[in-house]
Design a protein around this motif. Structure first.
Motif, PDB file in Angstrom:
ATOM      1  N   PHE A  76       0.710  -1.552   0.267  1.00 23.61           N
ATOM      2  CA  PHE A  76       0.404   0.461  -0.087  1.00 23.61           C
ATOM      3  C   PHE A  76       1.158   1.294   0.001  1.00 23.61           C
ATOM      4  N   LEU A  77       2.226   1.120   0.420  1.00 21.55           N
ATOM      5  CA  LEU A  77       3.129   2.695   0.479  1.00 21.55           C
ATOM      6  C   LEU A  77       3.566   2.803  -0.850  1.00 21.55           C
ATOM      7  N   THR A  78       3.615   1.402  -2.101  1.00 23.26           N
ATOM      8  CA  THR A  78       3.946   2.274  -3.391  1.00 23.26           C
ATOM      9  C   THR A  78       2.579   1.500  -4.236  1.00 23.26           C
ATOM     10  N   PRO A  79       1.691   2.743  -4.361  1.00 18.57           N
ATOM     11  CA  PRO A  79       0.811   2.975  -5.317  1.00 18.57           C
ATOM     12  C   PRO A  79       1.358   2.310  -7.203  1.00 18.57           C
ATOM     13  N   ARG A  80       0.237   0.847  -7.661  1.00 17.93           N
ATOM     14  CA  ARG A  80       1.352   1.399  -9.039  1.00 17.93           C
ATOM     15  C   ARG A  80       0.633   2.256 -10.090  1.00 17.93           C
ATOM     16  N   PRO A  81       1.621   3.259  -9.990  1.00 20.00           N
ATOM     17  CA  PRO A  81       1.603   4.251 -10.616  1.00 20.00           C
ATOM     18  C   PRO A  81       0.649   4.098 -11.991  1.00 20.00           C
ATOM     19  N   THR A  82       0.276   5.447 -12.333  1.00 17.85           N
ATOM     20  CA  THR A  82      -0.640   5.399 -13.750  1.00 17.85           C
ATOM     21  C   THR A  82       0.142   5.677 -14.812  1.00 17.85           C
ATOM     22  N   SER A  83       1.169   6.280 -14.826  1.00 20.23           N
ATOM     23  CA  SER A  83       1.820   7.398 -15.223  1.00 20.23           C
ATOM     24  C   SER A  83       3.382   7.536 -15.656  1.00 20.23           C
ATOM     25  N   PRO A  84       3.915   8.128 -16.664  1.00 19.26           N
ATOM     26  CA  PRO A  84       5.842   9.003 -15.943  1.00 19.26           C
ATOM     27  C   PRO A  84       5.135  10.224 -15.720  1.00 19.26           C
ATOM     28  N   LEU A  85       4.025  10.903 -15.602  1.00 19.65           N
ATOM     29  CA  LEU A  85       3.846  12.326 -14.546  1.00 19.65           C
ATOM     30  C   LEU A  85       2.799  11.776 -13.370  1.00 19.65           C
ATOM     31  N   THR A  86       2.631  11.114 -12.731  1.00 20.51           N
ATOM     32  CA  THR A  86       2.630  10.783 -11.278  1.00 20.51           C
ATOM     33  C   THR A  86       3.037  11.279 -10.301  1.00 20.51           C
ATOM     34  N   GLN A  87       1.630  12.120  -9.725  1.00 15.76           N
ATOM     35  CA  GLN A  87       2.555  13.410  -8.199  1.00 15.76           C
ATOM     36  C   GLN A  87       1.887  12.749  -7.419  1.00 15.76           C
ATOM     37  N   LEU A  88       3.513  13.488  -6.370  1.00 15.33           N
ATOM     38  CA  LEU A  88       3.766  12.464  -4.775  1.00 15.33           C
ATOM     39  C   LEU A  88       2.158  12.726  -4.242  1.00 15.33           C
ATOM     40  N   SER A  89       1.482  13.882  -4.549  1.00 17.23           N
ATOM     41  CA  SER A  89       0.104  14.234  -3.375  1.00 17.23           C
ATOM     42  C   SER A  89      -0.946  13.602  -3.626  1.00 17.23           C
ATOM     43  N   ASP A  90      -0.886  13.298  -5.158  1.00 14.86           N
ATOM     44  CA  ASP A  90      -1.824  12.157  -5.479  1.00 14.86           C
ATOM     45  C   ASP A  90      -1.665  10.647  -4.701  1.00 14.86           C
ATOM     46  N   GLU A  91      -0.933  10.095  -4.743  1.00  9.33           N
ATOM     47  CA  GLU A  91      -0.326   9.239  -4.046  1.00  9.33           C
ATOM     48  C   GLU A  91      -0.117   9.485  -2.870  1.00  9.33           C
ATOM     49  N   LEU A  92       0.302   9.545  -2.033  1.00  7.65           N
ATOM     50  CA  LEU A  92      -0.067  10.069  -0.677  1.00  7.65           C
ATOM     51  C   LEU A  92      -1.883   9.602  -0.078  1.00  7.65           C
ATOM     52  N   ASN A  93      -2.311  10.903  -1.588  1.00  3.83           N
ATOM     53  CA  ASN A  93      -3.795  10.470  -0.894  1.00  3.83           C
ATOM     54  C   ASN A  93      -4.171   9.086  -0.857  1.00  3.83           C
ATOM     55  N   LEU A  94      -3.554   8.374  -2.074  1.00  2.00           N
ATOM     56  CA  LEU A  94      -3.436   6.668  -1.747  1.00  2.00           C
ATOM     57  C   LEU A  94      -3.551   5.903  -1.596  1.00  2.00           C
ATOM     58  N   ILE A  95      -2.137   6.736   0.017  1.00  2.00           N
ATOM     59  CA  ILE A  95      -2.071   6.375   0.896  1.00  2.00           C
ATOM     60  C   ILE A  95      -3.307   6.280   2.395  1.00  2.00           C
ATOM     61  N   ALA A  96      -3.317   7.492   2.052  1.00  2.00           N
ATOM     62  CA  ALA A  96      -4.630   8.198   3.586  1.00  2.00           C
ATOM     63  C   ALA A  96      -5.568   7.148   3.510  1.00  2.00           C
ATOM     64  N   THR A  97      -6.323   7.032   2.309  1.00  2.00           N
ATOM     65  CA  THR A  97      -7.423   6.309   2.426  1.00  2.00           C
ATOM     66  C   THR A  97      -6.652   4.892   2.519  1.00  2.00           C
ATOM     67  N   VAL A  98      -6.156   4.239   2.477  1.00  2.00           N
ATOM     68  CA  VAL A  98      -5.843   2.374   2.254  1.00  2.00           C
ATOM     69  C   VAL A  98      -6.787   1.952   3.519  1.00  2.00           C
ATOM     70  N   ASN A  99      -7.225   1.035   2.928  1.00  2.00           N
ATOM     71  CA  ASN A  99      -8.341   0.300   3.976  1.00  2.00           C
ATOM     72  C   ASN A  99      -7.470  -0.190   5.052  1.00  2.00           C
ATOM     73  N   PRO A 100      -8.105  -0.566   6.337  1.00  2.00           N
ATOM     74  CA  PRO A 100      -7.140  -0.205   7.558  1.00  2.00           C
ATOM     75  C   PRO A 100      -6.580  -1.883   7.503  1.00  2.00           C
ATOM     76  N   GLU A 101      -8.163  -2.897   7.279  1.00  2.49           N
ATOM     77  CA  GLU A 101      -7.260  -4.259   7.571  1.00  2.49           C
ATOM     78  C   GLU A 101      -5.993  -4.543   6.337  1.00  2.49           C
ATOM     79  N   THR A 102      -5.767  -3.844   5.081  1.00  2.75           N
ATOM     80  CA  THR A 102      -4.818  -3.912   4.598  1.00  2.75           C
ATOM     81  C   THR A 102      -3.325  -2.979   5.122  1.00  2.75           C
ATOM     82  N   PHE A 103      -3.639  -2.114   5.682  1.00  2.00           N
ATOM     83  CA  PHE A 103      -3.095  -1.904   6.624  1.00  2.00           C
ATOM     84  C   PHE A 103      -2.331  -2.269   6.850  1.00  2.00           C
TER      85      PHE A 103
END
Length: 318
Positions: A76-103
């Motif tokens: 969950f700390l290394t979500p699969r990126p979608t493009s060469p232009l992936t932004q850090l803020s978007d990825e941190l938002n994905l981490i912040a919303t990870v399912n508690p069970e998955t965490f």
């Protein structure tokens, strides 16, 4: 681990759908490996040495749980990126919303335990501080090299085909007859079918051989070592403004200095107190030499510095 192999099975459609991406958050998380065991990352010792004054002040009560002794990290700390232009803020938002069970499950799988005080919010906060302290000052340089590698791999695909490109990713990675084999990446060998899910190839400075998802069955992802890392840290300081002006000319150096955000030709002309046509001539030369790029917003054309310009000037590109 040395004899364990991950085998990705790719059909003809999977080969056609191979994609490249760059992940700021993955580079950040994987860079913890180099701080934990610098001897495994001789090409990144320049960075490790440089950031040592900032390292001690970071929140290691959280960061220590994000990579284990065998260099594994929760997916969950290394979500699969979608493009060469992936932004850090978007990825941190994905981490912040990870399912508690998955965490909880992934952290326990990596570390064998989960301290009760560790939360998603604390992880995101610690990573944000880590980024600002030891990654942000060097990210333009890192991303330029990663992006250049993707361009090179794309050229190989067009000239020699996807198979040749896959076989050139690194000594731990081999491809033949629909089977992409990755050595030295897991405790047990496993075979996974891509089956239309898309294989993402991600250059990373902190492999050092290859990087795969920790969980079996995760979305297909392969991190590989980019080319030209040996000289990444050989130039520590960017050129001075005087040196840059001598290199590309004072007017063009001034334009680059003004492009801290996207601006129009007219806007720059007003700032420089010259005609728009004069600025346009400088911008076209900067564009042809890869130092600025245009982006259209409605009827306006805005210019922004490229990653090459950021590397040259020592500034950051969002």
């Amino acid at each position: 681990m040395r004899g364990a192999v991950l085998t990705y099975v790719l059909n003809s459609q999977d080969l056609a759908d191979v994609r490249f991406a760059v992940s700021p958050v993955a580079e950040m998380v994987l860079s913890l490996r180099a701080l934990r065991d610098p001897g495994r990352f001789p090409l990144q010792l320049g960075w490790v040495r440089t950031v040592q004054p900032q390292v001690a002040a970071l929140d290691w009560s959280v960061l220590r749980w994000l990579v284990n002794d065998t260099m594994g990290s929760p997916d969950f700390l290394t979500p699969r990126p979608t493009s060469p232009l992936t932004q850090l803020s978007d990825e941190l938002n994905l981490i912040a919303t990870v399912n508690p069970e998955t965490f909880e499950r992934q952290l326990v799988a990596v570390n064998g335990e989960l301290p009760g005080e560790l939360t998603v919010d604390k992880v995101v906060e610690a990573l944000s501080e880590y980024w600002d302290a030891v990654m942000a000052p060097y990210w333009s340089r890192m991303r330029t090299l990663l992006s250049a590698d993707i361009s090179y791999r794309g050229h190989v695909v067009t000239q020699q085909g996807t198979g040749a490109m896959l076989n050139g990713l690194g000594p731990a990675i081999t491809y033949a007859d629909g089977l992409l084999k990755v050595d030295r990446v897991a405790e047990q060998s496993r075979t996974e079918h891509v089956d239309g899910r898309g294989l993402v190839l991600q250059p990373t400075l902190f492999g050092p051989h290859a990087v795969i998802p920790f969980d079996p069955g995760a979305e297909p992802l392969l991190g590989y070592p980019p080319r030209s890392q040996a000289n990444l840290w050989s130039v520590v300081e960017p050129p001075s403004r005087h040196d840059l002006a001598q290199l590309i000319g004072t007017p063009r150096a001034h334009i680059l200095a003004l492009l801290t955000y996207p601006r129009t030709t007219t806007d720059l002309a007003g700032e420089l107190k010259v005609t728009p046509s004069a600025v346009s001539q400088h911008l076209q030369l900067l564009r042809r030499t890869g130092l600025v790029e245009p982006q259209r917003t409605g009827k306006q054309v805005l210019y922004r510095p490229t990653e090459l310009a950021a590397l040259l000037t020592g500034t950051a590109v969002d």
